[in-house]
Design a protein around this motif. Structure first.
Motif, PDB file in Angstrom:
ATOM      1  N   THR A 173       0.849  -1.198   0.000  1.00 42.42           N
ATOM      2  CA  THR A 173       0.000   0.000   0.000  1.00 42.42           C
ATOM      3  C   THR A 173       0.883   1.245   0.000  1.00 42.42           C
ATOM      4  O   THR A 173       2.089   1.183   0.225  1.00 42.42           O
ATOM      5  CB  THR A 173      -0.937   0.025   1.221  1.00 42.42           C
ATOM      6  N   ASP A 174       0.250   2.378  -0.206  1.00 42.42           N
ATOM      7  CA  ASP A 174       0.980   3.642  -0.263  1.00 42.42           C
ATOM      8  C   ASP A 174       1.300   4.211   1.119  1.00 42.42           C
ATOM      9  O   ASP A 174       2.236   5.000   1.266  1.00 42.42           O
ATOM     10  CB  ASP A 174       0.147   4.689  -1.036  1.00 42.42           C
ATOM     11  N   TYR A 175       0.508   3.828   2.115  1.00 36.63           N
ATOM     12  CA  TYR A 175       0.615   4.433   3.439  1.00 36.63           C
ATOM     13  C   TYR A 175       0.049   3.449   4.451  1.00 36.63           C
ATOM     14  O   TYR A 175      -0.730   2.570   4.094  1.00 36.63           O
ATOM     15  CB  TYR A 175      -0.191   5.750   3.448  1.00 36.63           C
ATOM     16  N   SER A 176       0.426   3.604   5.723  1.00 35.85           N
ATOM     17  CA  SER A 176      -0.159   2.743   6.760  1.00 35.85           C
ATOM     18  C   SER A 176      -0.382   3.531   8.037  1.00 35.85           C
ATOM     19  O   SER A 176       0.326   4.515   8.313  1.00 35.85           O
ATOM     20  CB  SER A 176       0.741   1.540   7.034  1.00 35.85           C
ATOM     21  N   VAL A 177      -1.392   3.112   8.786  1.00 35.11           N
ATOM     22  CA  VAL A 177      -1.686   3.684  10.101  1.00 35.11           C
ATOM     23  C   VAL A 177      -1.895   2.543  11.084  1.00 35.11           C
ATOM     24  O   VAL A 177      -2.316   1.451  10.705  1.00 35.11           O
ATOM     25  CB  VAL A 177      -2.935   4.608  10.094  1.00 35.11           C
ATOM     26  N   VAL A 178      -1.573   2.817  12.357  1.00 33.96           N
ATOM     27  CA  VAL A 178      -1.783   1.844  13.421  1.00 33.96           C
ATOM     28  C   VAL A 178      -2.996   2.289  14.219  1.00 33.96           C
ATOM     29  O   VAL A 178      -3.010   3.385  14.788  1.00 33.96           O
ATOM     30  CB  VAL A 178      -0.541   1.734  14.339  1.00 33.96           C
ATOM     31  N   ASN A 179      -4.028   1.445  14.241  1.00 34.18           N
ATOM     32  CA  ASN A 179      -5.251   1.751  14.978  1.00 34.18           C
ATOM     33  C   ASN A 179      -5.268   0.902  16.245  1.00 34.18           C
ATOM     34  O   ASN A 179      -5.956  -0.106  16.339  1.00 34.18           O
ATOM     35  CB  ASN A 179      -6.482   1.475  14.114  1.00 34.18           C
ATOM     36  N   ASP A 180      -4.493   1.340  17.238  1.00 33.96           N
ATOM     37  CA  ASP A 180      -4.391   0.595  18.496  1.00 33.96           C
ATOM     38  C   ASP A 180      -5.159   1.253  19.630  1.00 33.96           C
ATOM     39  O   ASP A 180      -5.055   0.850  20.783  1.00 33.96           O
ATOM     40  CB  ASP A 180      -2.922   0.417  18.895  1.00 33.96           C
ATOM     41  N   GLY A 181      -5.942   2.277  19.302  1.00 32.73           N
ATOM     42  CA  GLY A 181      -6.734   2.964  20.317  1.00 32.73           C
ATOM     43  C   GLY A 181      -5.998   4.097  21.003  1.00 32.73           C
ATOM     44  O   GLY A 181      -6.594   4.841  21.774  1.00 32.73           O
ATOM     45  N   LYS A 182      -4.709   4.256  20.745  1.00 31.94           N
ATOM     46  CA  LYS A 182      -3.929   5.318  21.388  1.00 31.94           C
ATOM     47  C   LYS A 182      -4.067   6.657  20.669  1.00 31.94           C
ATOM     48  O   LYS A 182      -4.112   7.696  21.298  1.00 31.94           O
ATOM     49  CB  LYS A 182      -2.453   4.912  21.477  1.00 31.94           C
ATOM     50  N   THR A 183      -4.121   6.599  19.345  1.00 30.60           N
ATOM     51  CA  THR A 183      -4.290   7.810  18.542  1.00 30.60           C
ATOM     52  C   THR A 183      -5.767   7.966  18.213  1.00 30.60           C
ATOM     53  O   THR A 183      -6.384   7.018  17.717  1.00 30.60           O
ATOM     54  CB  THR A 183      -3.474   7.715  17.235  1.00 30.60           C
ATOM     55  N   PRO A 184      -6.348   9.144  18.476  1.00 35.18           N
ATOM     56  CA  PRO A 184      -7.771   9.330  18.152  1.00 35.18           C
ATOM     57  C   PRO A 184      -8.045   9.061  16.670  1.00 35.18           C
ATOM     58  O   PRO A 184      -7.218   9.381  15.803  1.00 35.18           O
ATOM     59  CB  PRO A 184      -8.021  10.802  18.499  1.00 35.18           C
TER      60      PRO A 184
END
Length: 191
Positions: free
Chosen positions: A165-176
């Protein structure tokens, strides 16, 4: 612009999609499309291949899910039946909604595996730690720990999604979620 989110079960793609929707994007949910196409010719093809997942004339989705998440060949067979129709529905929805929305989100867990990355201008892997994903899917889908493990082990690793993919994010509940959404929109605009 069409932005596609993909990643493993329980990564929180739908929550990120909802945050993007709150910022004015239109969301296409590939899982929902997958459920809605189970009629007519598609259902007949599924019935022929997965007769044991039907009770009389009704598809027992839990049995189908258990079968395909424990058998790679069965999963491929189901995908070969459903993915072409899902793609057609997504293409049509993009065409119709692009007249009204500047940003369209495709929420599709298996975007890469289904060879649908070409539908998007920008692709994003949504990831989360294994323990968080396991907890999310046991609560969301009412699975036992062993069922959750079977589902997770049937999927590609996070690295696969990140590399493709072009980009990634971590959705671990720490970042709104709103911050994750802003990050995706900013990066997609730069892209």
């Amino acid at each position: 612009m069409v932005i596609a989110l993909c990643g493993r079960s329980g990564s929180g793609k739908s929550a990120v999609s909802e945050a993007l929707k709150n910022k004015g994007a239109y969301v296409i949910d590939a899982d929902k499309i997958g459920k809605n196409i189970m009629s007519g010719e598609v259902l007949e093809k599924v019935r022929k291949r997965f007769r044991d997942c039907f009770s009389e004339d009704t598809l027992v989705r839990a049995e189908l899910a258990a079968k395909v998440f424990s058998d790679g060949a069965a999963l491929k067979a189901l995908n070969d039946i459903t993915h072409p129709e899902i793609r057609k529905k997504i293409e049509n929805e993009i065409r119709v909604k692009s007249e009204k929305f500047d940003i369209i989100i495709i929420d599709a867990a298996v975007l890469i595996e289904a060879k649908m990355t070409d539908l998007a201008d920008f692709t994003v892997a949504v990831t989360a730690p294994d323990d968080i994903r396991r907890e999310r899917i046991t609560v969301r889908d009412g699975l036992t720990q062993s069922q959750a493990e079977a589902r997770l082990s049937a999927q590609m690793a996070d690295d696969y999604y990140i590399k493709n993919t072009d980009y990634s994010v971590v959705n671990d509940g720490k970042t709104p979620l709103s911050v994750l959404a802003d990050n995706i929109l900013e990066r997609s605009a730069e892209f």
